[in-house]
Scaffold this motif. Structure first.
Motif, PDB file in Angstrom:
ATOM      1  N   ARG A   2      41.936  50.315  44.616  1.00 37.07           N
ATOM      2  CA  ARG A   2      42.008  49.299  45.666  1.00 37.07           C
ATOM      3  C   ARG A   2      40.849  49.436  46.648  1.00 37.07           C
ATOM      4  O   ARG A   2      40.293  50.506  46.814  1.00 37.07           O
ATOM      5  N   LYS A   3      40.575  48.325  47.333  1.00 36.26           N
ATOM      6  CA  LYS A   3      39.567  48.337  48.391  1.00 36.26           C
ATOM      7  C   LYS A   3      40.259  48.158  49.741  1.00 36.26           C
ATOM      8  O   LYS A   3      41.261  47.456  49.837  1.00 36.26           O
ATOM      9  N   LYS A 106      44.226  54.081  48.210  1.00 41.55           N
ATOM     10  CA  LYS A 106      43.067  53.472  47.555  1.00 41.55           C
ATOM     11  C   LYS A 106      43.028  53.812  46.064  1.00 41.55           C
ATOM     12  O   LYS A 106      42.563  52.996  45.266  1.00 41.55           O
ATOM     13  N   ASP A 112      43.723  44.339  47.371  1.00 37.81           N
ATOM     14  CA  ASP A 112      43.121  44.920  48.565  1.00 37.81           C
ATOM     15  C   ASP A 112      44.184  45.407  49.549  1.00 37.81           C
ATOM     16  O   ASP A 112      45.298  44.884  49.602  1.00 37.81           O
ATOM     17  N   ASP A 132      35.824  49.843  52.821  1.00 47.15           N
ATOM     18  CA  ASP A 132      34.946  49.258  51.811  1.00 47.15           C
ATOM     19  C   ASP A 132      34.227  48.018  52.312  1.00 47.15           C
ATOM     20  O   ASP A 132      33.130  47.710  51.848  1.00 47.15           O
ATOM     21  N   GLU A 133      34.866  47.290  53.217  1.00 42.71           N
ATOM     22  CA  GLU A 133      34.245  46.072  53.735  1.00 42.71           C
ATOM     23  C   GLU A 133      34.770  45.793  55.135  1.00 42.71           C
ATOM     24  O   GLU A 133      35.956  45.949  55.410  1.00 42.71           O
ATOM     25  N   ALA A 177      29.270  45.981  54.182  1.00 44.11           N
ATOM     26  CA  ALA A 177      29.760  47.116  53.413  1.00 44.11           C
ATOM     27  C   ALA A 177      29.000  48.347  53.894  1.00 44.11           C
ATOM     28  O   ALA A 177      27.870  48.230  54.394  1.00 44.11           O
TER      29      ALA A 177
END
Length: 183
Positions: A2-3, A106, A112, A132-133, A177
């Motif tokens: 996962r992110k 994660k 997500d 991650d973002e 990111a």
């Protein structure tokens, strides 16, 4: 794997606290973007303060809810807290070592992990290399006062831009990111 994606409303002067001031910039485009973002997630990851604000607001909208509200209320929430002891709103409290617990989340299969608001949590995730973002919904307003997302104790983090979405209201979502570090 996962992110972890943080999606945060922020004024041009860096205020993210109580984004009720964001409503004049909410339109169909923003709603569609937010809907796609929520659809890509299968759980929320929240700080305690954000959880305490969101839980009663979203559960109050349950009657006659639209699909987005139903999804928000039904999905699991992981909440970083050391003070709460009675989980509600499909919540699981993360009370141990936050970095280890988020790293374990994660590693799991799934969509997500979406973070809303939660400034301390976002800063902690950045410090541990777990974000991650970062999607900053930058709204064309100066608040002048209120809690800032990043302060003097925020971790030094180099980010690389990965996209910008502009809405007719003047709001923009700037996506970043973590920059790759060179060995």
């Amino acid at each position: 794997m996962r992110k972890v994606i943080a999606s945060i409303f922020i004024s041009v002067d860096g205020v993210f606290e109580d984004p009720s001031w964001s409503m004049p910039f909410w339109n169909e485009e923003a709603s569609e973007f937010a809907g796609k973002q929520l659809a890509a997630a299968d759980a929320l990851l929240l700080g305690r303060v954000t959880y305490e604000g969101m839980a009663p607001a979203w559960t109050a909208r349950a009657e006659g809810a639209d699909a987005g509200t139903e999804r928000m209320n039904a999905m699991p929430k992981y909440v970083a807290t050391r003070t709460l002891d009675t989980p509600e709103w499909n919540a699981t409290f993360l009370t141990g070592d936050l970095a280890s617990e988020v790293a374990e989340l994660k590693r799991q299969d799934g969509g997500d992990l979406l973070v809303y608001g939660s400034g301390q949590l976002v800063n902690s995730l950045l410090a541990h290399g777990l974000l991650d973002e970062l999607r900053l919904w930058t709204l064309p307003v100066v608040q002048g006062k209120g809690r800032k997302l990043f302060g003097e104790d925020s971790p030094v983090t180099t980010l690389r831009p990965i996209g910008t979405t502009t809405f007719g209201s003047g709001a923009q979502v700037h996506a970043y990111a973590p920059a790759a570090t060179s060995a």
